[in-house]
Motif scaffolding. Sequence first.
Motif, PDB file in Angstrom:
ATOM      1  N   PHE A   1      41.489  72.916  47.494  1.00  0.00           N
ATOM      2  CA  PHE A   1      42.305  72.090  46.617  1.00  0.00           C
ATOM      3  C   PHE A   1      41.438  70.942  46.111  1.00  0.00           C
ATOM      4  O   PHE A   1      40.937  70.145  46.906  1.00  0.00           O
ATOM      5  N   THR A   2      41.276  70.855  44.807  1.00  0.00           N
ATOM      6  CA  THR A   2      40.474  69.770  44.226  1.00  0.00           C
ATOM      7  C   THR A   2      41.290  68.480  44.263  1.00  0.00           C
ATOM      8  O   THR A   2      42.418  68.452  43.776  1.00  0.00           O
ATOM      9  N   PRO A   3      40.738  67.434  44.855  1.00  0.00           N
ATOM     10  CA  PRO A   3      41.515  66.189  44.960  1.00  0.00           C
ATOM     11  C   PRO A   3      41.740  65.540  43.594  1.00  0.00           C
ATOM     12  O   PRO A   3      40.921  65.656  42.690  1.00  0.00           O
ATOM     13  N   THR A   4      42.885  64.879  43.466  1.00  0.00           N
ATOM     14  CA  THR A   4      43.154  64.118  42.251  1.00  0.00           C
ATOM     15  C   THR A   4      42.300  62.859  42.286  1.00  0.00           C
ATOM     16  O   THR A   4      42.062  62.281  43.348  1.00  0.00           O
ATOM     17  N   LEU A   5      41.832  62.436  41.129  1.00  0.00           N
ATOM     18  CA  LEU A   5      40.949  61.278  41.046  1.00  0.00           C
ATOM     19  C   LEU A   5      41.715  60.077  40.515  1.00  0.00           C
ATOM     20  O   LEU A   5      42.444  60.192  39.531  1.00  0.00           O
ATOM     21  N   THR A   6      41.527  58.957  41.156  1.00  0.00           N
ATOM     22  CA  THR A   6      42.089  57.689  40.711  1.00  0.00           C
ATOM     23  C   THR A   6      40.933  56.715  40.569  1.00  0.00           C
ATOM     24  O   THR A   6      40.156  56.534  41.524  1.00  0.00           O
ATOM     25  N   PHE A   7      40.811  56.096  39.409  1.00  0.00           N
ATOM     26  CA  PHE A   7      39.718  55.151  39.163  1.00  0.00           C
ATOM     27  C   PHE A   7      40.230  53.728  39.325  1.00  0.00           C
ATOM     28  O   PHE A   7      41.221  53.342  38.713  1.00  0.00           O
ATOM     29  N   VAL A   8      39.522  52.974  40.171  1.00  0.00           N
ATOM     30  CA  VAL A   8      39.903  51.597  40.470  1.00  0.00           C
ATOM     31  C   VAL A   8      38.686  50.710  40.239  1.00  0.00           C
ATOM     32  O   VAL A   8      37.609  50.982  40.786  1.00  0.00           O
ATOM     33  N   PRO A   9      38.845  49.638  39.425  1.00  0.00           N
ATOM     34  CA  PRO A   9      37.708  48.720  39.265  1.00  0.00           C
ATOM     35  C   PRO A   9      37.404  48.017  40.582  1.00  0.00           C
ATOM     36  O   PRO A   9      38.306  47.526  41.253  1.00  0.00           O
ATOM     37  N   ASP A  10      36.152  48.010  40.940  1.00  0.00           N
ATOM     38  CA  ASP A  10      35.719  47.417  42.207  1.00  0.00           C
ATOM     39  C   ASP A  10      35.704  45.902  42.076  1.00  0.00           C
ATOM     40  O   ASP A  10      35.155  45.350  41.128  1.00  0.00           O
ATOM     41  N   ALA A  11      36.296  45.223  43.047  1.00  0.00           N
ATOM     42  CA  ALA A  11      36.370  43.761  43.029  1.00  0.00           C
ATOM     43  C   ALA A  11      35.156  43.127  43.698  1.00  0.00           C
ATOM     44  O   ALA A  11      35.088  41.890  43.789  1.00  0.00           O
ATOM     45  N   LEU A  12      34.212  43.906  44.132  1.00  0.00           N
ATOM     46  CA  LEU A  12      33.051  43.376  44.839  1.00  0.00           C
ATOM     47  C   LEU A  12      32.244  42.373  44.018  1.00  0.00           C
ATOM     48  O   LEU A  12      31.908  41.307  44.529  1.00  0.00           O
ATOM     49  N   PRO A  13      31.929  42.630  42.753  1.00  0.00           N
ATOM     50  CA  PRO A  13      31.160  41.632  42.001  1.00  0.00           C
ATOM     51  C   PRO A  13      31.921  40.312  41.816  1.00  0.00           C
ATOM     52  O   PRO A  13      31.319  39.237  41.893  1.00  0.00           O
ATOM     53  N   ASP A  14      33.231  40.383  41.607  1.00  0.00           N
ATOM     54  CA  ASP A  14      34.017  39.156  41.473  1.00  0.00           C
ATOM     55  C   ASP A  14      34.043  38.374  42.780  1.00  0.00           C
ATOM     56  O   ASP A  14      33.928  37.144  42.788  1.00  0.00           O
ATOM     57  N   ASN A  15      34.195  39.093  43.895  1.00  0.00           N
ATOM     58  CA  ASN A  15      34.186  38.433  45.194  1.00  0.00           C
ATOM     59  C   ASN A  15      32.821  37.810  45.480  1.00  0.00           C
ATOM     60  O   ASN A  15      32.737  36.703  46.017  1.00  0.00           O
ATOM     61  N   ALA A  16      31.762  38.500  45.130  1.00  0.00           N
ATOM     62  CA  ALA A  16      30.417  37.968  45.348  1.00  0.00           C
ATOM     63  C   ALA A  16      30.188  36.716  44.494  1.00  0.00           C
ATOM     64  O   ALA A  16      29.585  35.747  44.958  1.00  0.00           O
ATOM     65  N   ARG A  17      30.682  36.735  43.268  1.00  0.00           N
ATOM     66  CA  ARG A  17      30.544  35.571  42.386  1.00  0.00           C
ATOM     67  C   ARG A  17      31.321  34.377  42.964  1.00  0.00           C
ATOM     68  O   ARG A  17      30.840  33.245  42.947  1.00  0.00           O
ATOM     69  N   THR A  18      32.517  34.619  43.489  1.00  0.00           N
ATOM     70  CA  THR A  18      33.314  33.558  44.103  1.00  0.00           C
ATOM     71  C   THR A  18      32.612  32.985  45.322  1.00  0.00           C
ATOM     72  O   THR A  18      32.561  31.762  45.509  1.00  0.00           O
ATOM     73  N   ILE A  19      32.041  33.852  46.140  1.00  0.00           N
ATOM     74  CA  ILE A  19      31.322  33.389  47.326  1.00  0.00           C
ATOM     75  C   ILE A  19      30.098  32.584  46.924  1.00  0.00           C
ATOM     76  O   ILE A  19      29.793  31.545  47.526  1.00  0.00           O
TER      77      ILE A  19
END
Length: 166
Positions: free
Chosen positions: A87-105
């Motif tokens: 069964f091929t999994p369904t794909l969900t695309f989510v923007p990664d918050a890592l760069p925003d978190n790194a900028r905040t830090i």
Amino acid sequence: MSDTARARKLADRIRVVVAETLQRRIKDPRLGYVTITDTRITGDLREATVFYTVYGDDEERAASAAALESAKGVLRSEVGRQTGVRFTPTLTFVPDALPDNARTIDDLLAKAKAADAEVREASSGATYAGDADPYRKPGEEEADGDESPSDGDDASPSDGKGAADA
């Protein structure tokens, strides 16, 4: 019970397949500089979440998100062809918050560094409020002549009643 090692291997393979397919087959002009950062898959291997980042401003991020949503079918069929799972999994695309978190830090660390520099500058010419060494050394006498009351002497007069009775 699902095999977590198998799920992890499949998630890594999906990440590679999606990244290569985006680079080689998807020719959408809305697709900017997209980087696939991580992929997570559920324990039953039915749904895969693909995290991505886009280099650019908010407009380019929105355009890339729309391009990924429109290419979802092509990407899913390519994942199914290259992984060979039942069964091929369904794909969900989510923007990664890592760069925003790194900028905040980074911003918080810069503020802390500026505050530390300000405290260091303010304390550079400061002196102690009392003596440099506030602790008594053995054998030194008190200069004032004040003596502390001994254990036998009671500083408060007592009439034999307790403090609660008075």
